[in-house]
Design a protein around this motif. Structure first.
Motif, PDB file in Angstrom:
ATOM      1  N   ASN A 385     -18.183  81.398 135.244  1.00 30.29           N
ATOM      2  CA  ASN A 385     -18.882  80.741 136.348  1.00 30.29           C
ATOM      3  C   ASN A 385     -18.641  79.233 136.330  1.00 30.29           C
ATOM      4  N   THR A 386     -18.682  78.680 135.115  1.00 32.49           N
ATOM      5  CA  THR A 386     -18.434  77.248 134.976  1.00 32.49           C
ATOM      6  C   THR A 386     -17.014  76.905 135.435  1.00 32.49           C
ATOM      7  N   ILE A 388     -15.068  78.533 137.434  1.00 31.10           N
ATOM      8  CA  ILE A 388     -14.943  78.699 138.888  1.00 31.10           C
ATOM      9  C   ILE A 388     -15.439  77.455 139.612  1.00 31.10           C
ATOM     10  N   ALA A 389     -16.537  76.877 139.102  1.00 31.01           N
ATOM     11  CA  ALA A 389     -17.073  75.664 139.728  1.00 31.01           C
ATOM     12  C   ALA A 389     -16.123  74.489 139.516  1.00 31.01           C
ATOM     13  N   ILE A 390     -15.606  74.390 138.289  1.00 30.96           N
ATOM     14  CA  ILE A 390     -14.766  73.237 137.957  1.00 30.96           C
ATOM     15  C   ILE A 390     -13.444  73.262 138.709  1.00 30.96           C
ATOM     16  N   ARG A 392     -12.767  73.779 141.603  1.00 27.46           N
ATOM     17  CA  ARG A 392     -12.831  73.100 142.904  1.00 27.46           C
ATOM     18  C   ARG A 392     -12.394  71.651 142.801  1.00 27.46           C
TER      19      ARG A 392
ATOM     20  N   GLU B  16     -21.756  75.033 142.171  1.00 25.08           N
ATOM     21  CA  GLU B  16     -20.997  76.153 142.714  1.00 25.08           C
ATOM     22  C   GLU B  16     -21.848  76.946 143.709  1.00 25.08           C
ATOM     23  N   PRO B 102     -20.229  85.174 137.803  1.00 25.78           N
ATOM     24  CA  PRO B 102     -19.936  84.302 138.936  1.00 25.78           C
ATOM     25  C   PRO B 102     -20.280  85.011 140.251  1.00 25.78           C
TER      26      PRO B 102
END
Lengths: 559, 236
Positions: A385-386, A388-390, A392, B16, B102
């Motif tokens: 998850n981290t 995936i955010a990074i 961007r 996110e 996610p």
């Protein structure tokens, strides 16, 4: 004088019989310290036999008799106590009475009294705390002498008229009071010699058994295989001195030493029907070479003639056999038969212990696997998850994180060995921390103080990461501001200390009760290095939690 | 626009989720924060309609957070978790929905549809919340958790709500209403809650007023309105 010689001649017949008796197996129980009822019965039968025999071979002396009947009764009393003595004396006397009626009343009384006298001598010696003296010829001589003197007294008192009694005693007293004690003493000396021989054999047996037990200790901990079997066979061959020793598992010969090793080769399948029978029926087979011959199934020219085949049992399941052989020209000693069975039992116990140990290790390993498996999912999904955010904003960092994540999981999955170097463990920890720092940002600070000298020190695989993970969890989860994790490695003269600290100081109680899976790490270190090493934990509530691995350290020679 | 708030202790996770929400729906993200105490404060202030709530958070987890909220401000709650070991429990609590990290944008769309439907019906969310066994208070940079038994009384003034214990007094984001309901303290005044176990004396005054003297000799006012229930509590 003639009478003395006649008596002695008669005695020699007894002594021959006594000698033969002392060599027979029936004698052995009589040498025990505490006589069993069965042995007492045997003693009674034998000595009654002697007394009766003495009466049958009596020598007529001037209308009376001189005999050796008292010897049996006195010795029985001396060895077995007053009850046995009286019983033997009484039975012999009863026999005499039936044979001769009233006319022999004097002898009836005197024989019974002789047994009682022997018994009193036994009590006396035991009271004096000299049980060993029971088997001394001197005691036998004196007791018999006393009994004979008593007998003379009884004759004088009971026989009428006195003048006749006096005449008789004058003739028989000296011969009987000399010959019978001598006979008694000789008899006892024979028994004593035989007894001490049994004791020696017993001591020898114990020594052999202890040697085998001592030398075989630990050999089976490496497993029951050709190598350990060979070592064991050598020890047994050495200590028992038998012709040959063979050890097999359920199917094959694992080791063979001694006569016939040219054709009894390790690795061959078991073919001997007797061995197969021992394995199948789980029983000891003894071909003594006399009643039953051992016939080698491999070669007709084999010299082996007798064999003891003992199944090796673990929890009553046959896992192999131990075989002792003697060649055709040699007798298979009973001693070795007993030893052989004892050895099989001993080795069975060792195998059982070994089996438990293996199971315990397996358990630890599977617990470990469980811990490894437990850590992953939460961490994995949060990490993903981290990333995936990074991705961007910072694809480069995201790529780096993915590489660390791969490294972390590869290390987690791949390592199966028991030990790895601190460097490898730190690499694992580092990949983990890179990801956690990305997740928590400013909230996680890591300080590392590692003595480079310790990088190659071996620690149990997968120990450090879980400890660091705990520290991160606590540091992060109970503080709103930054959690500080400190990882350090240093050493004193003989100890290396690898410590992980956090500044949260929570779960102090959990540390003691091991809510954190530290017990298993502690157990592993103690198993590997000994009880003085392991895990040390300190906790000051709200301030610090410190978990340290204490390991052995050897200072390298300064170059 | 639906007014949304995000609570997650990880910055990247918040970012996110915010990005995804902006992609799939028309939302107004009124706030996002990293821990439960901040969340209580912001919810009480901003009254968001929907709360995206991470379950695993420091000191006070997502479930516990719900028991710190007044029913009046209770938003629709969507739990967000990395691993579904909590999912079952989340369903039992009958939250509106839950999301796994996610987060899949398609899944998020469905969640948003549910939320819109729920808001349209105007039904007030009711969640079974765990019992409050400790009162979270701010204490420097840490969260101080106070056992309700240690509490002597609680006082609210313009600066906020203060919990008084033998150790000192602590500031909490919880409202008097929530505290009264959740931890069994008795209201004795509009601005005071009293722990009956710490009452030493009740002195009745004129005009139907009274005064409580606590064991540690603090004096609290008792208003006319609450004197009766106070007396009943002591079987007077």
């Amino acid at each position: 004088m003639d009478l003395t010689i006649s008596l002695l001649r008669q005695l020699s017949v007894f002594l021959v019989i006594a000698y033969l008796f002392s060599k027979s197996p029936a004698f052995k129980p009589l040498t025990e310290k505490n006589l069993q009822p069965k042995s007492k019965l045997l003693l009674f039968a034998i000595f009654t036999g002697f007394s009766v025999l003495g009466i049958y071979t009596e020598l007529p002396v001037e209308g009376a008799i001189a005999n050796t009947g008292a010897i049996g009764a006195v010795l029985a009393g001396l060895i077995g106590g007053p009850v046995l003595g009286s019983a033997v004396g009484g039975t012999a006397a009863l026999h005499l009475f039936i044979l001769k009626g009233n006319s022999a009343l004097v002898y009836v009384v005197s024989t019974g009294v002789a047994g009682l006298f022997g018994g009193l001598a036994n009590i006396y010696l035991l009271r004096q705390n000299k049980p060993d003296q029971v088997f001394s010829p001197k005691a036998a001589f004196l007791a018999t002498f006393g009994a004979e003197a008593l007998q003379m007294l009884i004759i004088l008192m009971m026989k009428n008229p006195f003048s006749e009694a006096w005449a008789l005693v004058k003739v028989i007293a000296l011969p009987m009071m000399i010959a019978n004690p001598i006979g008694s003493a000789l008899f006892m000396s024979m028994m004593r010699d035989q007894k001490s021989m049994f004791d020696k054999v017993g001591a020898l047996f114990s020594a052999k058994a202890f040697n085998i037990a001592d030398r075989s200790l630990g050999i089976l901990s490496k497993g029951f295989n050709a190598e350990s079997a060979k070592q064991l066979a050598e020890i047994i061959y050495d200590e028992t001195g038998v012709g040959a020793v063979s050890i097999s598992d359920g199917k094959k010969i694992l080791a063979y030493i001694g006569i016939g090793d040219d054709h009894h080769l390790p690795g061959l399948d078991i073919v001997s029907p007797q061995t197969l029978e021992a394995v199948r029926d789980n029983k000891v087979i003894f071909a003594d070479g006399v009643h039953e011959h051992f016939q080698c199934a491999i070669s007709d020219s084999c010299q082996l003639g007798s064999a003891l085949i003992v199944p090796l049992r673990v929890e009553n399941e046959v896992v192999g056999t131990i075989k002792l052989y003697e060649p055709k020209n040699k007798l298979f000693l009973n001693l070795n038969k007993t030893l052989g069975e004892g050895i099989a039992k001993l080795l069975g116990e060792q195998l059982l212990r070994d089996r438990y140990r293996t199971q315990r290790n397996l358990l630890v390993k599977s617990e470990l696997k469980l811990i490894q498996a437990q850590v992953n999912p939460h961490f994995l999904f949060n990490a993903l998850n981290t990333i995936i955010a990074i991705v961007r904003n910072d694809p480069e960092q995201a790529r780096s994180l993915l590489r660390h994540l791969s490294n972390f999981f590869r290390k987690n999955l791949k390592r199966s060995g028991d030990l790895s170097s601190l460097e490898e463990e730190l690499d694992h920890v580092n990949s983990y921390l890179v990801i956690e720092r990305a997740r928590f940002g400013d909230r996680l600070q890591v300080i590392e103080e590692i003595d480079p000298e310790l990088l190659q020190i071996k620690i149990p695989t997968f120990t450090l990461q879980p400890i660091v993970e705990n520290a991160v969890k606590h540091g992060i989860s109970n503080l709103l501001d930054a959690g500080v994790i400190k990882i350090s490695a240093g050493h004193s003269r003989d100890r290396a200390i690898i410590a992980v600290e956090d500044n949260a100081g929570c779960f102090c109680d959990k540390l003691d009760g091991d809510g954190l899976g530290m017990n298993i790490v502690d157990k592993r270190i103690k198993n590997l290095y000994g009880n003085q090493y392991g895990i040390q934990t300190e906790c000051v509530p709200d301030q610090v939690t410190r978990v340290a691995l204490v390991l052995p350290f050897e200072e390298r020679e300064s170059k | 626009m639906i007014r949304v708030m995000i609570v997650d202790d990880e910055q990247h996770a918040r970012d996110e989720l915010a990005s995804l929400l902006n992609e799939v729906a028309q939302v107004d993200i009124v706030a996002s924060c990293a821990n439960a105490l901040e969340a209580v404060k912001l919810i009480n202030k901003l009254h968001p309609e929907v709360l995206f709530l991470d379950i695993q958070m420091p000191v006070i987890d997502g479930f516990e957070l719900l028991s710190l909220l007044d029913q009046e401000v209770m938003p629709q709650v969507v739990f967000v978790t990395a691993y579904d070991q909590y999912a079952l429990k989340a369903f039992e609590e009958k939250t509106l929905d839950y999301l796994l990290k996610p987060i899949d944008p398609e899944r998020l769309k469905k969640t948003m549809a549910k939320i819109e439907a729920a808001i349209d019906t105007g039904e007030e969310p009711h969640y079974q919340t765990p019992e409050l066994t400790r009162i979270p208070c701010a204490s420097g940079h840490k969260i101080k958790l106070i056992d309700p038994k240690q509490v002597e009384y609680i006082h609210s003034d313009l600066s906020g709500v203060h919990v008084f214990t033998a150790e000192g007094n602590f500031f909490t984001e919880l409202t008097l209403k929530v505290l009264e309901k959740q931890i069994g303290l008795l209201r004795c005044h509009k601005q005071y809650l009293i722990n009956l176990a710490h009452v030493a004396e009740i002195i009745t005054l004129e005009n139907g007023l009274a005064e409580i003297v606590t064991l540690s000799n603090h004096k609290l006012p008792v208003s006319r309105r609450y004197l009766r229930s106070l007396k009943e509590a002591f079987h007077l």
